[in-house]
Design an enzyme around this catalytic site. Structure first.
Site, mmCIF file in Angstrom:
data_model
loop_
_atom_site.group_PDB
_atom_site.id
_atom_site.type_symbol
_atom_site.label_atom_id
_atom_site.label_comp_id
_atom_site.label_asym_id
_atom_site.label_seq_id
_atom_site.Cartn_x
_atom_site.Cartn_y
_atom_site.Cartn_z
ATOM 1 N N HIS A 358 0.786 -1.235 0.000
ATOM 2 C CA HIS A 358 0.000 0.000 0.000
ATOM 3 C C HIS A 358 0.812 1.276 0.000
ATOM 4 O O HIS A 358 0.248 2.369 -0.074
ATOM 5 C CB HIS A 358 -0.934 0.046 1.207
ATOM 6 C CG HIS A 358 -2.160 -0.788 1.030
ATOM 7 N ND1 HIS A 358 -3.319 -0.303 0.476
ATOM 8 C CD2 HIS A 358 -2.397 -2.084 1.299
ATOM 9 C CE1 HIS A 358 -4.231 -1.261 0.435
ATOM 10 N NE2 HIS A 358 -3.687 -2.360 0.934
ATOM 11 N N LYS A 546 -9.321 13.876 3.874
ATOM 12 C CA LYS A 546 -8.410 12.727 3.903
ATOM 13 C C LYS A 546 -7.563 12.851 5.157
ATOM 14 O O LYS A 546 -7.596 13.889 5.816
ATOM 15 C CB LYS A 546 -7.510 12.700 2.660
ATOM 16 C CG LYS A 546 -6.856 14.054 2.361
ATOM 17 C CD LYS A 546 -6.091 14.057 1.047
ATOM 18 C CE LYS A 546 -6.954 14.028 -0.189
ATOM 19 N NZ LYS A 546 -6.870 12.795 -0.945
ATOM 20 N N ARG A 547 -6.815 11.807 5.525
ATOM 21 C CA ARG A 547 -5.925 11.931 6.669
ATOM 22 C C ARG A 547 -4.964 13.104 6.470
ATOM 23 O O ARG A 547 -4.614 13.445 5.339
ATOM 24 C CB ARG A 547 -5.137 10.629 6.867
ATOM 25 C CG ARG A 547 -5.955 9.532 7.508
ATOM 26 C CD ARG A 547 -6.462 9.916 8.884
ATOM 27 N NE ARG A 547 -5.409 9.951 9.862
ATOM 28 C CZ ARG A 547 -5.106 8.980 10.708
ATOM 29 N NH1 ARG A 547 -5.835 7.884 10.713
ATOM 30 N NH2 ARG A 547 -4.108 9.088 11.552
ATOM 31 N N LYS A 552 0.252 14.668 1.583
ATOM 32 C CA LYS A 552 -1.056 14.991 0.997
ATOM 33 C C LYS A 552 -1.218 16.501 0.798
ATOM 34 O O LYS A 552 -2.121 16.961 0.112
ATOM 35 C CB LYS A 552 -2.180 14.437 1.857
ATOM 36 C CG LYS A 552 -2.241 12.894 1.855
ATOM 37 C CD LYS A 552 -3.361 12.398 2.751
ATOM 38 C CE LYS A 552 -3.463 10.881 2.838
ATOM 39 N NZ LYS A 552 -4.143 10.265 1.674
ATOM 40 N N THR A 654 -8.430 6.806 -2.861
ATOM 41 C CA THR A 654 -9.773 6.357 -3.217
ATOM 42 C C THR A 654 -10.779 7.494 -3.021
ATOM 43 O O THR A 654 -11.848 7.477 -3.624
ATOM 44 C CB THR A 654 -10.216 5.143 -2.362
ATOM 45 O OG1 THR A 654 -9.967 5.435 -0.986
ATOM 46 C CG2 THR A 654 -9.470 3.892 -2.777
ATOM 47 N N LYS A 658 -14.309 8.543 -5.149
ATOM 48 C CA LYS A 658 -15.635 8.822 -4.584
ATOM 49 C C LYS A 658 -16.145 10.178 -5.066
ATOM 50 O O LYS A 658 -17.321 10.332 -5.428
ATOM 51 C CB LYS A 658 -15.573 8.851 -3.050
ATOM 52 C CG LYS A 658 -15.139 7.565 -2.396
ATOM 53 C CD LYS A 658 -14.820 7.798 -0.903
ATOM 54 C CE LYS A 658 -14.049 6.639 -0.308
ATOM 55 N NZ LYS A 658 -13.419 6.980 0.991
HETATM 56 C C1 LIG Z 1 -12.130 7.098 1.322
HETATM 57 C C2 LIG Z 1 -11.707 7.460 2.696
HETATM 58 C C3 LIG Z 1 -10.360 7.722 2.976
HETATM 59 C C4 LIG Z 1 -9.283 7.697 1.906
HETATM 60 O O1 LIG Z 1 -9.178 8.982 1.345
HETATM 61 P P1 LIG Z 1 -7.947 9.401 0.409
HETATM 62 O O2 LIG Z 1 -8.368 10.725 -0.135
HETATM 63 O O3 LIG Z 1 -7.834 8.369 -0.659
HETATM 64 O O4 LIG Z 1 -6.751 9.474 1.279
HETATM 65 C C5 LIG Z 1 -10.011 8.056 4.257
HETATM 66 N N1 LIG Z 1 -10.935 8.140 5.246
HETATM 67 C C6 LIG Z 1 -12.238 7.916 5.008
HETATM 68 C C7 LIG Z 1 -13.210 8.052 6.130
HETATM 69 C C8 LIG Z 1 -12.678 7.568 3.737
HETATM 70 O O5 LIG Z 1 -13.980 7.332 3.519
#
Ligand SMILES: *Cc1c(COP(=O)(O)O)cnc(C)c1O
Length: 809
Positions: A358, A546-547, A552, A654, A658
Site C-alpha cells: 500500500h 483525507k488523513r 497529501k 480512493t 468517490k
Molecule cells: C475514502 C476514505 C479515505 C481515503 O481517502 P484518500 O483521499 O484516498 O486518502 C479516508 N478516510 C475515510 C473516512 C474515507 O472514507
C-alpha cells in the site's frame, strides 16, 4: 426484499416495538426505532446467511480470505436496508410514523476500525465480493476502541477515545463455541523422532482466547451474505481456573485478564507510519494465528482432502504487511501440528498467500526488532530465520549476479525483521494499488525482488463500492442517472458510460445542476448546524478530505487560501466567484507537523470567516472528526476535489474516486489513481498541475531544488511565510514556526513552494471554468460517466481472475 412496502414496514415497526420492547410508537425514542429497524433487517439477513453458507459447502467452493488489521466499515443500517431492497420503503415508513430517517440512521455509531484508505478499501472489497456472489470473507480485529474521535478546541486537535460499543451493536454475532487458543512467549523444545525428523513442542506459553464476532456482509439484492469475522481477546477460561485461586491471586488474575483484553483494546491511530510497539505486534499475531487456525480447521471440516491440496480451496490475501506473520504461522501449523516436512509446507504456503503493498513511504515500511519477535513468538521467529536462510542461500547460488544485494534483501538484517520482504518471499502474488505505484515498486522500491520474481508482481488499481458511494449517499443523483440511462448501471457500473451521450444535453445538464445545488444546500445546512457558520450555497465547494499528512499537502491548500485572502484584502472589490474551502482530516496524535497544520487551517478560518472586508467571498470550514459518515455527507456536495499529493507519494487514493463519481472535478497532481482518471477523462475534464513523479524522484536523487530561492523570488510566497513567522496567524509568534522552518530550512521536503505557482494558476483556470456553467456541467457529467471503471466491482473482478481464481456461486 424489494416487495416490502412502507405500509408493511410501518406494521412491522409498530409490532416489534410492542412485542419486543413493550413500547407504543408515540413513546419510542430515535434509538428505539433504530434498534427495531435493525432487527427487521436482521430477520431478513439471517436466513440468507445460513443459506449462503450451506450453498458454499454444497458447491465445495474455493474461498478467498481477506486478512486486514483494519476494516473501516462505517455505519451499516442504511447500506443493509439498501442491499435488502428496503431503503426507500423504510424512509417512507419512518416519515409516516413521524420520524426523520437521517436521525434514525445517525443513531448507529460508526465502526471506525481503520485509519483511512487501507481500511476503507477492505470494506469496499467485502461489499463487492458479496454483491458479485463470490465466496470471500474478511478476518480482522474487534477493537473495543476504534480510531479516536477528533474534537477541535481553540483550533487544536484533541483526541477522545472512541468507545463505539457503548450501546449494543446489532450487527455482530458472538460465537463462543468457535473460540480459538493463541500462544505467546514460552519455550520451544526440539525432539528427534525415530524416523529422524524433528518435532517441536512448546511449554509455558501464555494462552489467550480469540472469540469470534461475526458481522454479515450483505450482497446487493442477490441473497448472498458473506462474513466479516472480528476477533476479540479474552483471558483463557476466565471464570474457572484463573479466578478461583486465593485472594491474592484474585487481583493478580484480574490484572492478567486486563492485560490480555488489552490486546484487542484499541486501534493504533497511525496512518502511513510504522508504530513499533510490542502490543501492536501482539495484535498482529493474534489476528493471524486465530484466522489461519480457523481457515485450516474449516478446510478440514468442509473438504475430505489432504492439506497438501489446501490451495485448491483457499487463497489468502494480506492487506499490507500487517498480517504477514500469517506466512510463518501457516508454516508452523503445517509442520508442527500437521507434520509436514519443510519443503511440503513451503510448497503449500507460497501458493496460498497473496500480498498487497500500500505504500512506498519509507517510514511506513514495517520492521520489528529481532529480540522482540523472538521473545514474544519464539517458534515463529525460528521459522522466519529459516525462511531467511534458505532465501539468502538461494540468491547466493542461483542468482550470482545480484549476490551483493543480499544485505538489502535479507528478511532478517540489522537485527530487524523486514516484513515486506517476508511477504514477497512467502507469496505467489505481490500487487500495488495503482499503475504508477506498481511501476515504482517494480523499478525502484522492490526492483531486486522483481528481478528474481517478475511473475509475482501485478497491478490492481483500487476501487470503491458505487453502491455506498453513489447509490446510497446521493439518492438524488442516482435517481436522475436512472431516469436518463435506466437502472442497469447499478449492477454494471461501467454502464454509467451511457451518460456520455447526454453530456451536452442542456435540459439534462440543468437537472444535474439542480441536484448538485440541492446537495450543496443540504451540506450548507449541516455546516451551519455543526459550526454556526453560514456558507453561500452558490459558492464553489472546494473539498479536501483525507488523513492529514505532509505528503497529501493540506499545507499547499491553506497557503492558497491565505494567498486569496491577501489578494482580497488588497483589492476587496475584485471580481471573484465566492469559494468555500472545506477540510476534514485527522492527524496521528504524535504527528506534530500534521497537528500544526490543523491548527493553521482553523486559525486561518477564524480570521477569514469573520473579516467583513472580504464580503463573504471566502469561507474556510474545518469539519471535525472526519470519518465515513462525514465523508458521506460532504462528497455529494463537492464541486472541486483536491487531490494534490506530492507526485509519487500517494499510492492510489480512493477519495479521488468517490468525489469523481459524485460529479466533482479533480484538481490534482499526476499521482496515484489520478493518472488513471486522467487517462479516461483527459486533461480537458480535470485540472492537472505540478511536478510529475519522475521530476520529484529526480530531485530526491540528484538535488537541485532550493525552497529558499522561491521564497526570495516569489513575493506571494514570501508574504505567506513571513505572516506565519511573524505570528500574524497565531496567538503568539512561535505558533507556526515549525511549519516555517520545515519549509525553509529542511528544504520543503514535499515541494509545497515548488508547486505553489502552478497550483494557483490551475485554481484560476478552475474558477473561470466554473463560471461557464454549461462547460462545467458537461465536464462533471463526463467524470460521472467514466467513474464506473473505479467501482470496486471492477477491481474485485481483476483480483478474482488474475489472483484468486474463484467461481461465482
Ligand atoms: C475514502 C476514505 C479515505 C481515503 O481517502 P484518500 O483521499 O484516498 O486518502 C479516508 N478516510 C475515510 C473516512 C474515507 O472514507
Amino acid at each position: 426484499m424489494s416487495h416490502v412496502t412502507a405500509t408493511l414496514l410501518k406494521e412491522k415497526i409498530t409490532t416489534k416495538l410492542k412485542t419486543e420492547k413493550g413500547l407504543d410508537v408515540n413513546d419510542a425514542s430515535n434509538k428505539d426505532i433504530y434498534y427495531v429497524l435493525a432487527s427487521i433487517v436482521n430477520d431478513e439477513i439471517m436466513p440468507q446467511w445460513l443459506e449462503t453458507e450451506r450453498r458454499y459447502k454444497e458447491k465445495n467452493s474455493k474461498q478467498v480470505y481477506y486478512l486486514s488489521m483494519e476494516f473501516l466499515i462505517g455505519s451499516l443500517i442504511e447500506s443493509n436496508l439498501l442491499k435488502c431492497g428496503m431503503l426507500d420503503a423504510s424512509k417512507q415508513a419512518l416519515e409516516q410514523l413521524g420520524f426523520e430517517p437521517e436521525q434514525i440512521f445517525a443513531q448507529e455509531h460508526d465502526a471506525g476500525l481503520g485509519n483511512g484508505g487501507l481500511g476503507r478499501l477492505a470494506a469496499c472489497f467485502l461489499d463487492s465480493l458479496a454483491s458479485l456472489q463470490y465466496p470471500g470473507h474478511g478476518f480482522g480485529i474487534r477493537y473495543r476502541y476504534g480510531l479516536f474521535e477528533q474534537r477541535i478546541i481553540h483550533g487544536n486537535q484533541v483526541e477522545l477515545p472512541d468507545y463505539w460499543l457503548k450501546d449494543d451493536y446489532p450487527w455482530e454475532n458472538r460465537k463462543d463455541d468457535e473460540a480459538i487458543c493463541i500462544h505467546f512467549h514460552g519455550d520451544v523444545h526440539m525432539f528427534k523422532k525415530n524416523d529422524g525428523s524433528l518435532e517441536f513442542k512448546y511449554e509455558n506459553t501464555d494462552k489467550v482466547m480469540a472469540i469470534p464476532y461475526d458481522i454479515p456482509v450483505v450482497g446487493y439484492q442477490n441473497g448472498v451474505v458473506n462474513t466479516l469475522r472480528l476477533w476479540s481477546a479474552e483471558a483463557f477460561c476466565r471464570d474457572h481456573d484463573d479466578l478461583n485461586g486465593g485472594d491474592s491471586d484474585f487481583y493478580h488474575n484480574l490484572d492478567h485478564q486486563h492485560s490480555i483484553e488489552q490486546i484487542t483494546g484499541f486501534l493504533y491511530p497511525d496512518d502511513s507510519s510504522h508504530e513499533g510497539k510490542e502490543l501492536r505486534l501482539k495484535q498482529q499475531y493474534f489476528l493471524v494465528s486465530s484466522s489461519i487456525q480457523n481457515i485450516i480447521s474449516d478446510f478440514k471440516k468442509n473438504h475430505q482432502l489432504s492439506l497438501r491440496r489446501l490451495t485448491e480451496k483457499v487463497v489468502i490475501q494480506i492487506n499490507d504487511t500487517h498480517p504477514s506473520l500469517a506466512i510463518p504461522e501457516m508454516m508452523r501449523i503445517l509442520m508442527d501440528e500437521e507434520h509436514f516436512g519443510w519443503d511440503a509446507a513451503w510448497q503449500v504456503t507460497t501458493k496460498v498467500f497473496a500480498y498487497t503493498n500500500h505504500t512506498t513511504l519509507s517510514e511506513a515500511l514495517e520492521t520489528w526488532p529481532v529480540d522482540m519477535l523472538r521473545t514474544l513468538l519464539p517458534r515463529i521467529y525460528m521459522i522466519i530465520d529459516e525462511i531467511n536462510e534458505r532465501f539468502c542461500k538461494g540468491i547466493w547460488y542461483d542468482h550470482k549476479e545480484i549476490r551483493e544485494k543480499i544485505p538489502n534483501m535479507a528478511i532478517v538484517a540489522d537485527e530487524r525483521v523486514h516484513m515486506a520482504r517476508l511477504a514477497i518471499v512467502g507469496s505467489f502474488s505481490v500487487n500495488g494499488v495503482a499503475r504508477i505505484h506498481t511501476e515504482i515498486l517494480k523499478k525502484q522500491e522492490m526492483k531486486d525482488f522483481f528481478w528474481i520474481f517478475p511473475e509475482r508482481f501485478n497491478n490492481k488499481t483500487n476501487g470503491i463500492t458505487h453502491r455506498r458511494w453513489l447509490l446510497q449517499v446521493n439518492p438524488n443523483l442516482s435517481g436522475l442517472i436512472t431516469d436518463v440511462i435506466g437502472p442497469q448501471w447499478i449492477k454494471r457500473p461501467k454502464q454509467l458510460i451511457s451518460l456520455l451521450k447526454y453530456s451536452k444535453d442542456p435540459s439534462l445538464l440543468e437537472k444535474f445542476d439542480k441536484v448538485k445545488h440541492e446537495n450543496k444546500k443540504a451540506l450548507a445546512k449541516f455546516i451551519r448546524e455543526r459550526t454556526g457558520i453560514l456558507v453561500d450555497d452558490q459558492s464553489i465547494f472546494d473539498v479536501q478530505i483525507k488523513r492529514l499528512h505532509e505528503y497529501k499537502r493540506q499545507l499547499l491548500n491553506i497557503f492558497h487560501v491565505i494567498y486569496l485572502y491577501n489578494e482580497l484584502k488588497e483589492n476587496p472589490n475584485q471580481d471573484m466567484t465566492p469559494r468555500t474551502f472545506i477540510f476534514g482530516a485527522k492527524a496521528a496524535p504524535s504527528y506534530h507537523l500534521a497537528k500544526e497544520t490543523i491548527k493553521l487551517i482553523n486559525t486561518v478560518a477564524s480570521i477569514v470567516n469573520y473579516d467583513p472586508d472580504i464580503q463573504d467571498k471566502l469561507k474556510v470550514i474545518f469539519l471535525e472528526n472526519y470519518n465515513v459518515s462525514l465523508a458521506e455527507k460532504i462528497i455529494p456536495a463537492a464541486d472541486i476535489s483536491e487531490q494534490i499529493s506530492t507526485a509519487s507519494k500517494e499510492a492510489s487514493g480512493t477519495g479521488n474516486m468517490k468525489l469523481m463519481m459524485n460529479g466533482a472535478l479533480t484538481l490534482g497532481t499526476l499521482d496515484g489513481a489520478n493518472i488513471e482518471i486522467n487517462d479516461l477523462v483527459g486533461n480537458e475534464n480535470m485540472f492537472i498541475f505540478g511536478l510529475t513523479a519522475d521530476e520529484v524522484m529526480h530531485y530526491y536523487q540528484h538535488g537541485g531544488y532550493h525552497a529558499m530561492d522561491i521564497y526570495n523570488t516569489d513575493d506571494r510566497v514570501k508574504r505567506i511565510l513571513d505572516q506565519l513567522n511573524q505570528g500574524e496567524f497565531g496567538s503568539n509568534e512561535i505558533e507556526f514556526k515549525d511549519i516555517y522552518y520545515n519549509i525553509l530550512y529542511h528544504n520543503d521536503p514535499y515541494f509545497v513552494l515548488k508547486d505553489f505557482e502552478p497550483y494557483i494558476e490551475t485554481h484560476e483556470l478552475a474558477e473561470r471554468a466554473y463560471r461557464d456553467r454549461k462547460t462545467w456541467l458537461t465536464m462533471s457529467v463526463t467524470n460521472i460517466a467514466y467513474s464506473g471503471k473505479f467501482s470496486s466491482d471492477q477491481t474485485i473482478q481483476e483480483y478474482v481472475s488474475d489472483i484468486w481464481k474463484l467461481k461465482q456461486v
